[in-house]
Design an enzyme around this catalytic site. Structure first.
Site, PDB file in Angstrom:
ATOM      1  N   CYS A 192       6.827  -3.087  -0.950  1.00  0.00           N
ATOM      2  CA  CYS A 192       5.662  -2.587  -0.149  1.00  0.00           C
ATOM      3  C   CYS A 192       4.729  -3.887   0.387  1.00  0.00           C
ATOM      4  CB  CYS A 192       4.880  -1.827  -1.088  1.00  0.00           C
ATOM      5  SG  CYS A 192       3.486  -1.103  -0.477  1.00  0.00           S
ATOM      6  N   CYS A 237       1.062  -3.638  -0.129  1.00  0.00           N
ATOM      7  CA  CYS A 237       0.685  -3.707  -1.838  1.00  0.00           C
ATOM      8  C   CYS A 237       0.757  -5.021  -2.149  1.00  0.00           C
ATOM      9  CB  CYS A 237       1.564  -2.976  -2.755  1.00  0.00           C
ATOM     10  SG  CYS A 237       2.083  -1.330  -2.015  1.00  0.00           S
ATOM     11  N   ASP A 238       1.816  -5.901  -1.832  1.00  0.00           N
ATOM     12  CA  ASP A 238       2.229  -7.163  -2.330  1.00  0.00           C
ATOM     13  C   ASP A 238       1.921  -8.316  -1.310  1.00  0.00           C
ATOM     14  OD1 ASP A 238       2.502  -6.008  -4.761  1.00  0.00           O
ATOM     15  OD2 ASP A 238       4.797  -5.634  -4.040  1.00  0.00           O
TER      16      ASP A 238
END
Ligand code: NDP
Length: 315
Positions: free
Chosen positions: A139, A142-143
């Site tokens: 992701c 997300c990261d």
């Protein structure tokens, strides 16, 4: 027959969608029963730091956040249970569900929050650094931030990979995109966009042979050109896998309308499925946003829709 349990609201799945649905359903006195499934806490339990969920200015780890969501649901008397829903029957007026292939439950309303699972390459080195939280992610939104000004690799050639490569290119110094065929699967517009970004290098016919690291964190990848068999080492601190997701919806396929990939089709702007009293929230119906916050939002929608459905039925 005597073993059949009757419940007002059954929630299947324990990610942000399921727990948010539980919080709303419990506070509306629907006495929800929530089954956690095979991966209690869902996809976030494989995430390290969550820094984009509003309300956590200092961030929180994925597993911690899921415990907090569970505790919040329990505080309002959600009945959170271990167990895996193995079979359903939505053919009649009563929604039937079997847990662990044994226990039968009849539910007035069902909220499906079974999520989706990211696909991975399956290499032992990939799984090792994924488990360590050492630089493998599925992701970018997300990261990606953890790799700002660094060099990363992304695998995949679909719309998701293109979108995520563009997102990473904004944050990272360099993005190397590995495409296993000699062409993209993505729509032409997404492909063109990726090709126009200066700090994205695309390598066709290229696959990861091994994720390299120092035992704790990723340091790069060894790739192989599947035409020439040439190998190469590419330095990178992050490896993003964007080769698709598998929605966890197989058990519903005989009753609910699914799209070609298996995502449940909800009525636009609502959590309603094609079966009355069965609602869907989170990634099981969402291949576009796939965020904890959007899953939580649709979990709320599902609980409100279920509550209104029960009210209209005079329950
Ligand atoms: P897709 O299934 O469309 O693409 C998966 C990609 O991963 C393909 O390029 C595939 O390669 C590659 N792949 C699969 N397995 C491997 C492997 N083992 N090694 C290397 N590469 C591999 O998934 P997406 O998640 O990209 O998209 C899912 C759906 O969501 C699609 O319908 C897409 O259009 C949609 N979507 C739309 C967006 C938008 O419109 N903004 C954004 C994101 C997704 P190959 O081509 O060789 O099979």
């Amino acid at each position: 027959m005597s073993d059949i349990e009757k419940v007002k609201c059954l929630i299947i799945g324990s990610g942000p969608a399921g727990y948010t649905a539980a919080i709303y359903a419990a506070r509306a006195n629907m006495k929800p029963v929530l089954y956690q499934g095979l991966q209690p806490g869902g996809q976030l339990t494989t995430t390290n730091d969550v820094e984009n969920f509003p309300g956590y200015p200092d961030g929180i780890t994925g597993p911690e956040m899921m415990i907090q969501l569970m505790n919040q649901a329990k505080r309002f008397d959600t009945d959170v249970r271990d167990g895996w829903v193995s079979k359903v029957d939505f053919s009649g007026p009563v929604h039937k569900v079997w847990v662990d292939e044994k226990k039968e439950i009849h539910a007035d309303t069902i909220i499906i929050s079974t999520g989706a699972s990211a696909r991975y390459l399956g290499l032992p080195s990939e799984q090792k650094y994924l488990a360590l939280g050492g630089g493998v992610s599925a992701c970018a939104v997300c990261d990606g931030f953890f790799y700002r000004e660094q060099e990363v690799v992304i695998v995949g050639a679909g719309d998701s990979a293109c979108e995520e490569a563009g997102y990473l290119a904004n944050i990272c110094k360099k993005v190397t995109m590995l495409v296993r065929k000699n062409e993209f699967r993505a729509s032409v517009i997404m492909e063109e966009r990726v090709k126009s970004i200066e700090n994205i290098e695309i390598k066709f016919n290229t696959e990861i042979d091994e994720v390299l690291g120092d035992g704790a964190v990723v340091t790069g990848v060894r790739t192989i050109n599947n035409k020439t068999k040439e190998t190469e080492e590419i330095a990178a601190t992050g490896v993003f896998i964007a080769i698709g997701h598998i929605p966890n919806t197989q058990i519903f396929k005989d009753y609910l309308e699914l799209d070609a990939t298996g995502y449940i089709i909800n009525q636009p702007g609502s959590s309603k499925t094609n079966v009355e009293g069965v609602f869907v929230s989170g990634d099981a119906a969402d291949h576009v946003y796939r965020q904890a916050i959007t899953a939580a939002g649709t979990g709320c929608m599902a609980a409100l829709d279920a509550e209104r459905y029960l009210a209209a039925k005079g329950h």
